[in-house]
Design an enzyme around this catalytic site. Structure first.
Site, short mmCIF file in Angstrom:
data_model
loop_
_atom_site.label_atom_id
_atom_site.label_comp_id
_atom_site.label_asym_id
_atom_site.label_seq_id
_atom_site.Cartn_x
_atom_site.Cartn_y
_atom_site.Cartn_z
N GLY A 130 0.82 -1.21 0.00
CA GLY A 130 0.00 0.00 0.00
C GLY A 130 0.84 1.25 0.00
N GLY A 137 -1.22 9.10 -7.35
CA GLY A 137 -0.20 8.09 -7.09
C GLY A 137 1.17 8.42 -7.66
N LEU A 241 9.83 -0.61 -5.89
CA LEU A 241 9.31 -0.42 -7.25
C LEU A 241 10.37 -0.75 -8.29
CD1 LEU A 241 7.21 2.87 -6.85
CD2 LEU A 241 6.48 0.51 -6.58
N GLU A 365 3.01 1.29 -11.42
CA GLU A 365 4.49 1.25 -11.26
C GLU A 365 5.15 2.43 -11.96
OE1 GLU A 365 6.31 -0.76 -9.56
OE2 GLU A 365 5.09 -2.54 -9.16
P1 TGC Z 1 13.12 11.55 -5.43
O1 TGC Z 1 13.81 12.75 -4.85
O2 TGC Z 1 13.33 11.25 -6.85
O3 TGC Z 1 13.50 10.27 -4.58
C1 TGC Z 1 13.37 10.21 -3.18
C2 TGC Z 1 14.44 9.25 -2.67
O4 TGC Z 1 14.24 7.96 -3.26
C3 TGC Z 1 15.38 7.58 -4.08
N1 TGC Z 1 14.83 6.94 -5.29
C4 TGC Z 1 14.90 5.64 -5.54
N2 TGC Z 1 15.50 4.63 -4.88
C5 TGC Z 1 15.40 3.41 -5.40
N3 TGC Z 1 14.70 3.13 -6.53
C6 TGC Z 1 14.09 4.11 -7.22
N4 TGC Z 1 13.39 3.82 -8.33
C7 TGC Z 1 14.17 5.43 -6.74
N5 TGC Z 1 13.69 6.62 -7.17
C8 TGC Z 1 14.11 7.54 -6.27
C9 TGC Z 1 16.08 8.87 -4.38
O5 TGC Z 1 17.45 8.67 -4.64
C10 TGC Z 1 15.85 9.65 -3.08
O6 TGC Z 1 16.72 9.13 -2.10
P2 TGC Z 1 17.34 10.09 -0.96
O7 TGC Z 1 18.28 9.20 -0.21
O8 TGC Z 1 17.98 11.22 -1.71
O9 TGC Z 1 16.18 10.56 -0.14
O10 TGC Z 1 11.59 11.73 -5.06
P3 TGC Z 1 10.46 12.43 -5.85
O11 TGC Z 1 9.38 12.76 -4.88
O12 TGC Z 1 11.02 13.52 -6.71
O13 TGC Z 1 10.00 11.17 -6.72
C11 TGC Z 1 9.64 11.31 -7.96
C12 TGC Z 1 9.34 9.95 -8.61
C13 TGC Z 1 8.59 10.30 -9.87
C14 TGC Z 1 10.64 9.27 -8.97
C15 TGC Z 1 8.55 8.99 -7.71
O14 TGC Z 1 7.61 9.66 -6.97
C16 TGC Z 1 7.86 7.90 -8.50
O15 TGC Z 1 8.48 6.89 -8.88
N6 TGC Z 1 6.52 8.01 -8.78
C17 TGC Z 1 5.73 6.96 -9.38
C18 TGC Z 1 5.02 6.22 -8.28
C19 TGC Z 1 4.79 4.78 -8.60
O16 TGC Z 1 5.43 4.19 -9.44
N7 TGC Z 1 3.89 4.16 -7.87
C20 TGC Z 1 3.68 2.76 -7.97
C21 TGC Z 1 2.85 2.25 -6.83
S1 TGC Z 1 2.90 0.51 -6.62
C22 TGC Z 1 2.16 -0.13 -7.94
O17 TGC Z 1 1.77 0.50 -8.86
C23 TGC Z 1 2.06 -1.59 -7.90
S2 TGC Z 1 1.28 -2.31 -9.21
C24 TGC Z 1 1.92 -3.84 -8.99
C25 TGC Z 1 1.30 -4.88 -9.80
O18 TGC Z 1 0.08 -5.13 -9.68
O19 TGC Z 1 2.08 -5.53 -10.56
P1 FAD Z 2 -2.08 10.42 -11.18
O1 FAD Z 2 -0.80 10.42 -10.44
O2 FAD Z 2 -3.17 11.29 -10.66
O3 FAD Z 2 -1.78 10.83 -12.69
C1 FAD Z 2 -2.83 11.17 -13.61
C2 FAD Z 2 -2.18 11.55 -14.95
O4 FAD Z 2 -1.34 12.70 -14.77
C3 FAD Z 2 -1.28 10.46 -15.53
O5 FAD Z 2 -1.44 10.43 -16.92
C4 FAD Z 2 0.13 10.93 -15.18
O6 FAD Z 2 1.12 10.46 -16.10
C5 FAD Z 2 -0.04 12.44 -15.27
N1 FAD Z 2 0.92 13.15 -14.45
C6 FAD Z 2 1.07 13.07 -13.09
N2 FAD Z 2 2.05 13.88 -12.68
C7 FAD Z 2 2.56 14.48 -13.79
C8 FAD Z 2 3.62 15.42 -14.03
N3 FAD Z 2 4.37 15.88 -13.04
N4 FAD Z 2 3.83 15.83 -15.30
C9 FAD Z 2 3.08 15.33 -16.33
N5 FAD Z 2 2.08 14.43 -16.16
C10 FAD Z 2 1.83 14.02 -14.91
N6 FAD Z 2 -0.46 1.20 -6.17
C11 FAD Z 2 0.06 0.64 -5.05
O7 FAD Z 2 0.59 1.32 -4.17
N7 FAD Z 2 0.00 -0.72 -4.88
C12 FAD Z 2 -0.57 -1.54 -5.80
O8 FAD Z 2 -0.59 -2.76 -5.60
C13 FAD Z 2 -1.15 -0.97 -6.96
N8 FAD Z 2 -1.78 -1.74 -7.88
C14 FAD Z 2 -2.48 -1.16 -8.90
C15 FAD Z 2 -3.32 -1.94 -9.70
C16 FAD Z 2 -4.09 -1.34 -10.70
C17 FAD Z 2 -5.05 -2.18 -11.50
C18 FAD Z 2 -3.98 0.05 -10.94
C19 FAD Z 2 -4.77 0.73 -12.04
C20 FAD Z 2 -3.13 0.83 -10.17
C21 FAD Z 2 -2.39 0.24 -9.12
N9 FAD Z 2 -1.62 1.01 -8.25
C22 FAD Z 2 -1.06 0.45 -7.12
C23 FAD Z 2 -1.59 2.46 -8.38
C24 FAD Z 2 -0.72 2.98 -9.52
O9 FAD Z 2 0.63 2.90 -9.18
C25 FAD Z 2 -1.16 4.42 -9.82
O10 FAD Z 2 -2.41 4.34 -10.49
C26 FAD Z 2 -0.15 5.17 -10.66
O11 FAD Z 2 1.04 5.38 -9.94
C27 FAD Z 2 -0.70 6.53 -11.13
O12 FAD Z 2 -1.31 7.22 -10.07
P2 FAD Z 2 -2.80 7.82 -10.27
O13 FAD Z 2 -3.66 6.77 -10.81
O14 FAD Z 2 -3.20 8.45 -8.99
O15 FAD Z 2 -2.64 8.94 -11.38
#
Ligand code: TGC
Ligand code: FAD
Length: 397
Positions: A130, A137, A241, A365
């Protein structure tokens, strides 16, 4: 596997054998039923223990904790084979392996590792992760409202999480919350804790053979031993991630193989204007694009696995592979659906199911655009993500 550049030759005999065994198992146990599970929005829970027996859950973890001590490419080919059937199956294993077992292994106490990891590896316990909350997200730091308050020997967690894979199946949830100092911390929360609720999300048009949930935590009390002691800050969840995105970079190519082979077979057997449509240049161009994208993506994924095993992997390299391989698979699935004509809109074929699933994979992701901005920041040193995100040193100037 479809393998135009003989990448299989670069895999070890063990890695090839794992892939062959995974394909045999999934073709027998999952492929014949997947369209029905997807249509009925059902995850095949009876396969969870079987996934454990097959070594699909946490294969890269050391054997002492129930893993196989396997290479990164082993995890890659398993992800490939799972997603060749359906992204929902790969999602289940990604979450269990990379987002639940990995943080416990990397940041957990010895007691947490010994208690949870072997049970998670066998599929006796299921976990979820979570991080995401409802307000956005892509920016989990600024948008994190879930709080962890210290109360004597306990922590009390309050907040909610959105879009959580496996939420309603899970026995434990890895919950990321901000403590009283505003630091992101990870907690292992049993889902039968008082005040914990998982609400299943219905009416999904994507990833239907996967359980997605909202998690609600109302003053959930856990002992301080539930805290993952080894990490503070956003790098905790982001490092998980990186593991999962690595698996997705491989997995998406499995889906691309599935739609490519389906479209190719269809094109050879379907005739219009006196010849198979496979003889038409427009159709060939689509098939060639799919094959080329698959070939380049597989080389990328294989190299990434090498870098991972050598401890040289950079998060931005994973971003590139997740971004490009998933978008290639999504484009390939759309093209395959088109080649199939009207038949392409039914679940008798696999392409539209993969296409709809891949819309989620392109978003979770880290969305395609967020990975573009991560890479843009890495290359230029300029941060286009937004004001609350830190600048980064330019890596390749
Ligand atoms: P930022 O300043 O970039 O980073 C904060 C701290 O984290 C470190 N870091 C990482 N470390 C390891 N792996 C990575 N990929 C890392 N990216 C950043 C970074 O070096 C820093 O460390 P420190 O020691 O300096 O504090 O933070 P930011 O707030 O600017 O972050 C921006 C961004 C875009 C990179 C980050 O917020 C991001 O990746 N956003 C996307 C969120 C996302 O991917 N959510 C996924 C949720 S889980 C999910 O979707 C599961 S689906 C699974 C499934 O069903 O298969
Ligand atoms: P938002 O962050 O609100 O983004 C909306 C749109 O704005 C997107 O097109 C994005 O690219 C764009 N955008 C956002 N910021 C910017 C920017 N700075 N500049 C330009 N464009 C931008 N999360 C978990 O933690 N655990 C899970 O297990 C998990 N499983 C998932 C399973 C499914 C089926 C789905 C759909 C999602 C899951 N997620 C999970 C969440 C997923 O990681 C988020 O949906 C994803 O990170 C995007 O967040 P959001 O949907 O809130 O979109």
């Amino acid at each position: 596997m479809f393998d135009f550049y003989q990448v299989s030759d670069l895999l070890s005999p063990e890695e090839r054998e794992v892939q062959r065994a995974a394909r045999r198992f999934l073709e027998a146990e999952a492929l014949p039923h997947i369209a029905k599970w997807w249509e009925e929005a059902e995850f095949p829970t009876h396969l969870i223990r079987r996934f454990g027996e097959m070594g699909f859950l946490g294969p890269s973890l050391p054997t002492e904790y129930g893993g196989l001590g396997a290479s990164a490419a082993t995890y890659g080919v398993v992800s490939y084979e799972l997603e060749r059937i359906d992204s929902g199956l790969r999602s289940f294993c990604s979450v269990q392996s990379s987002l639940v077992m990995y943080p416990i292994w990397a940041y957990g106490s010895e007691e947490q590792k010994r208690f949870y990891l072997p049970k998670l590896a066998r599929g006796e316990l299921v976990g979820c992760f979570g991080l995401t909350e409802a307000d956005g997200g892509s920016d989990p730091d600024s948008n994190m409202k879930t709080r962890a308050r210290r109360d004597g020997d306990d922590y009390v967690l309050s907040g909610s999480k959105m879009w959580i894979t496996n939420g309603n199946l899970a026995h434990i949830a890895i919950i990321w919350a901000k403590d009283e100092e505003g630091e992101v911390r990870g907690f292992i929360v049993p889902t039968d804790s008082k005040g914990f609720r998982a609400n299943k999300i219905h009416h999904k048009a994507s990833l239907r053979a996967s359980v997605t949930s909202e998690l609600v935590l109302e003053e959930v009390r856990v002992p301080k031993s539930a805290l993952l002691p080894g990490v503070k800050g956003l790098k905790g969840p982001l490092s998980c991630l990186t593991q999962a995105r690595f698996g997705i970079a491989w997995g998406a190519l499995g889906a691309l193989e599935a739609v490519y082979t389906e479209a190719l077979e269809f094109a050879k057997s379907r005739s219009t204007f006196g010849a198979p449509i496979a003889r038409r240049q427009l159709v060939q161009e689509k098939l060639v694009r799919m094959a080329a994208d698959h070939t380049k993506g597989l080389l990328l994924a294989w190299r990434l696995a090498q870098l991972k095993d050598q401890g040289k992997l950079k998060p931005a390299q994973v971003s590139l592979a997740k971004r490009d391989n998933v978008r290639a698979a999504l484009n390939g699935a759309r093209a395959a659906r088109e080649i199939l004509g009207g038949s392409g809109i039914t679940l008798e074929y696999h392409s539209i199911r993969h296409m709809l699933n891949l819309e989620t994979v392109d978003t979770y992701e880290g969305t395609h655009d967020i990975h573009t901005l991560i890479l843009g920041r890495e290359l230029t040193g300029e941060n286009a993500l937004g004001e609350s995100s830190k600048p980064k040193e330019a890596a390749l100037r």
